[in-house]
Motif scaffolding. Structure first.
Motif, mmCIF file in Angstrom:
data_model
loop_
_atom_site.group_PDB
_atom_site.id
_atom_site.type_symbol
_atom_site.label_atom_id
_atom_site.label_comp_id
_atom_site.label_asym_id
_atom_site.label_seq_id
_atom_site.Cartn_x
_atom_site.Cartn_y
_atom_site.Cartn_z
ATOM 1 N N ARG A 74 36.279 -16.752 17.496
ATOM 2 C CA ARG A 74 37.341 -16.071 16.749
ATOM 3 C C ARG A 74 38.609 -16.382 17.536
ATOM 4 N NH1 ARG A 74 33.318 -11.786 16.163
ATOM 5 N NH2 ARG A 74 32.774 -11.636 13.974
ATOM 6 N N HIS B 20 23.256 -7.087 17.053
ATOM 7 C CA HIS B 20 23.395 -8.525 16.841
ATOM 8 C C HIS B 20 22.095 -9.245 16.499
ATOM 9 C CE1 HIS B 20 27.268 -7.561 18.602
ATOM 10 N NE2 HIS B 20 27.706 -8.689 18.085
ATOM 11 N N GLY C 269 32.133 -14.914 13.246
ATOM 12 C CA GLY C 269 30.795 -14.497 13.680
ATOM 13 C C GLY C 269 29.737 -15.419 13.096
ATOM 14 N N GLU D 162 27.793 0.297 10.314
ATOM 15 C CA GLU D 162 28.524 0.564 11.566
ATOM 16 C C GLU D 162 29.948 1.085 11.339
ATOM 17 O OE1 GLU D 162 29.473 -4.146 12.275
ATOM 18 O OE2 GLU D 162 29.618 -2.833 13.973
ATOM 19 N N MET E 195 24.803 -3.594 10.706
ATOM 20 C CA MET E 195 26.165 -4.133 10.762
ATOM 21 C C MET E 195 26.894 -3.923 9.435
ATOM 22 S SD MET E 195 26.359 -7.428 13.212
ATOM 23 C CE MET E 195 26.596 -7.175 14.960
ATOM 24 N N GLY E 196 28.188 -4.071 9.480
ATOM 25 C CA GLY E 196 29.027 -3.862 8.293
ATOM 26 C C GLY E 196 30.199 -2.991 8.679
ATOM 27 N N ARG E 197 31.272 -3.646 9.136
ATOM 28 C CA ARG E 197 32.433 -2.924 9.656
ATOM 29 C C ARG E 197 33.241 -2.304 8.526
ATOM 30 N NH1 ARG E 197 34.863 -6.765 13.776
ATOM 31 N NH2 ARG E 197 34.734 -7.987 11.885
ATOM 32 N N ARG F 30 22.199 -11.038 13.327
ATOM 33 C CA ARG F 30 22.925 -12.296 13.144
ATOM 34 C C ARG F 30 22.084 -13.531 13.491
ATOM 35 N NH1 ARG F 30 28.845 -10.938 14.697
ATOM 36 N NH2 ARG F 30 28.647 -12.505 16.314
ATOM 37 N N THR G 133 28.795 -15.166 6.149
ATOM 38 C CA THR G 133 28.895 -13.950 6.964
ATOM 39 C C THR G 133 27.732 -13.074 6.566
ATOM 40 O OG1 THR G 133 29.967 -11.805 7.301
ATOM 41 C CG2 THR G 133 30.657 -12.997 5.356
ATOM 42 N N ILE G 134 27.121 -12.460 7.544
ATOM 43 C CA ILE G 134 25.996 -11.583 7.196
ATOM 44 C C ILE G 134 26.494 -10.383 6.391
ATOM 45 C CG2 ILE G 134 24.633 -12.298 9.191
ATOM 46 C CD1 ILE G 134 25.221 -9.421 10.330
ATOM 47 N N ASP G 135 27.797 -10.101 6.452
ATOM 48 C CA ASP G 135 28.329 -8.896 5.787
ATOM 49 C C ASP G 135 28.461 -9.027 4.268
ATOM 50 O OD1 ASP G 135 28.500 -7.757 8.256
ATOM 51 O OD2 ASP G 135 30.645 -8.098 8.506
HETATM 52 O O1 F6P Z 1 29.598 -11.093 11.407
HETATM 53 C C1 F6P Z 1 30.212 -9.921 10.968
HETATM 54 C C2 F6P Z 1 29.929 -8.831 11.928
HETATM 55 O O2 F6P Z 1 28.576 -8.877 12.088
HETATM 56 C C3 F6P Z 1 30.353 -7.415 11.604
HETATM 57 O O3 F6P Z 1 29.484 -6.699 10.795
HETATM 58 C C4 F6P Z 1 30.466 -6.821 12.988
HETATM 59 O O4 F6P Z 1 31.317 -5.721 13.025
HETATM 60 C C5 F6P Z 1 31.023 -7.953 13.781
HETATM 61 O O5 F6P Z 1 30.534 -9.122 13.173
HETATM 62 C C6 F6P Z 1 30.679 -7.931 15.236
HETATM 63 O O6 F6P Z 1 30.910 -9.189 15.778
HETATM 64 P P1 F6P Z 1 31.230 -9.571 17.281
HETATM 65 O O7 F6P Z 1 30.373 -8.732 18.140
HETATM 66 O O8 F6P Z 1 30.913 -11.016 17.345
HETATM 67 O O9 F6P Z 1 32.679 -9.304 17.492
#
Ligand code: F6P
Length: 326
Positions: free
Chosen positions: A75, A256, A14, A226, A173-175, A259, A129-131
């Motif tokens: 990715r 997004h 990302g 998230e 964000m933050g999975r 980002r 990474t922003i995370d």
């Molecule tokens: O860059 C990390 C992140 O922002 C996560 O927090 C988020 O879940 C994910 O990327 C979403 O990315 P994409 O929509 O590009 O799959």
């Protein structure tokens, strides 16, 4: 010691604000040390397809302030398979590339770790990474900017929430980790912060919000990372409406937008330092490492350690946020 002549630089995973500043730092430090640099387009996908372009100090003019990545990212599913990694190796050999700089996050470093255990072309990692969820560095490139972007958005939400006496649930964000949620929650003074690492029970959440209602707050804001609500924030809002109806409830997913944008001063300097030090580290003989910063000092961590190390959120900070929001 190996004499390096040609390197490649790629961005992967990302995107994050500050990637361009890191590209610039790698390219200019390489040029300064007599190295030729190829940019790889689209991350690992570009290596597999041999999508390289020679770049020099002039090619990276005027990009330090730009968000996104000028060389694009991906990715890559294909890179998970040995057949395609072999293809990537052959493409690098064909261009006589001696080492690869990867500006990436956890997934990218996993890929680099596997590749460098199979083939003899070294990688150097620059964490972005922003995370902020990469082991071995206190800050990843992009985290500071993303937090500032989210904080500004939440400040704006506070204005409208206050005007209408509303409760807003804001998803950031933050999975897997709640670093953005914690940072923005503190800097925006929100009433409750939910992160994936801590199971905030629904009753606890309501109790926090009731405190605000008792204090006759004009508005309430809950920040939710998230990854912590499996049914999403809209479902959480519905659940809340049935239990806490003192305020009109609204939902806002920042998504997004976090980002994008021009990197902060902090991210530009971090990216510049890590790119510069990464090239110098390679020239001094270090390889298959990520360059990070711990407690203000450079930290070189092997990809294997980056992939197996664990990180955790500072729970004291969340306790503090709770006191300050009361
Ligand atoms: O860059 C990390 C992140 O922002 C996560 O927090 C988020 O879940 C994910 O990327 C979403 O990315 P994409 O929509 O590009 O799959």
């Amino acid at each position: 010691m190996k004499r390096y002549k040609t390197i490649a630089v790629m961005t992967s995973g990302g995107d994050a604000p500050g990637m361009n500043a890191a590209i610039r730092a790698v390219v200019r430090t390489a040029a300064n040390n007599g190295l030729k640099t190829f940019a790889v387009h689209d991350g690992f996908e570009g290596i597999i397809d041999g999508d390289f372009m020679e770049i020099d100090a002039t090619s990276v003019s005027n990009i330090i302030q730009r968000g996104g990545t000028i060389i694009h990212t991906s990715r890559s599913e294909r890179f998970l398979t040995k057949k395609w990694r072999l293809m990537a190796y052959e493409q690098l050999i064909a261009k006589e590339i001696d080492a690869v700089f990867i500006i990436g996050g956890n997934g990218s470093f996993k890929g680099a770790n596997v590749f460098t255990s199979e083939f003899d072309i070294p990688f150097v990692g620059i964490p972005k990474t922003i995370d902020n969820d990469v082991y071995g560095t206190d800050h990843t490139i992009g985290f500071d900017t993303a937090c500032n972007t989210a904080m500004e958005a939440i400040d704006k939400i506070r204005d409208t929430a206050n005007s209408h006496h509303r409760l807003f649930i804001v998803e950031v964000m933050g999975r897997d980790f709640g670093f953005i949620a914690a940072q923005c929650g503190i800097s925006s003074g929100v009433e409750a912060i939910m992160v994936p690492e801590i199971d905030t029970g629904f009753d606890d959440l309501i109790a926090k919000l009731e405190r605000g209602w008792v204090r006759q707050k004009q508005s309430l804001i809950v920040i939710v990372a998230e990854g912590c609500h499996k049914d999403g924030v809209t479902a959480l809002a519905e659940q809340m409406k049935a239990r806490f109806n003192y305020y009109d409830i609204r939902v806002c997913v920042l998504g997004h937008m976090q980002r994008g944008g021009s990197p902060s001063s902090f991210d530009r300097v971090l990216a510049s330092r890590l790119g510069y030090e990464g090239v110098l580290a390679l020239l001094k003989g270090k390889k298959n490492i990520m360059v990070g910063m711990k407690n203000g000092k450079l930290n070189y961590v092997t990809f294997a350690d980056v992939c197996s190390g664990t990180i955790s959120i500072d729970k004291q900070l969340l306790l503090m946020a709770d006191v300050l929001a009361s």
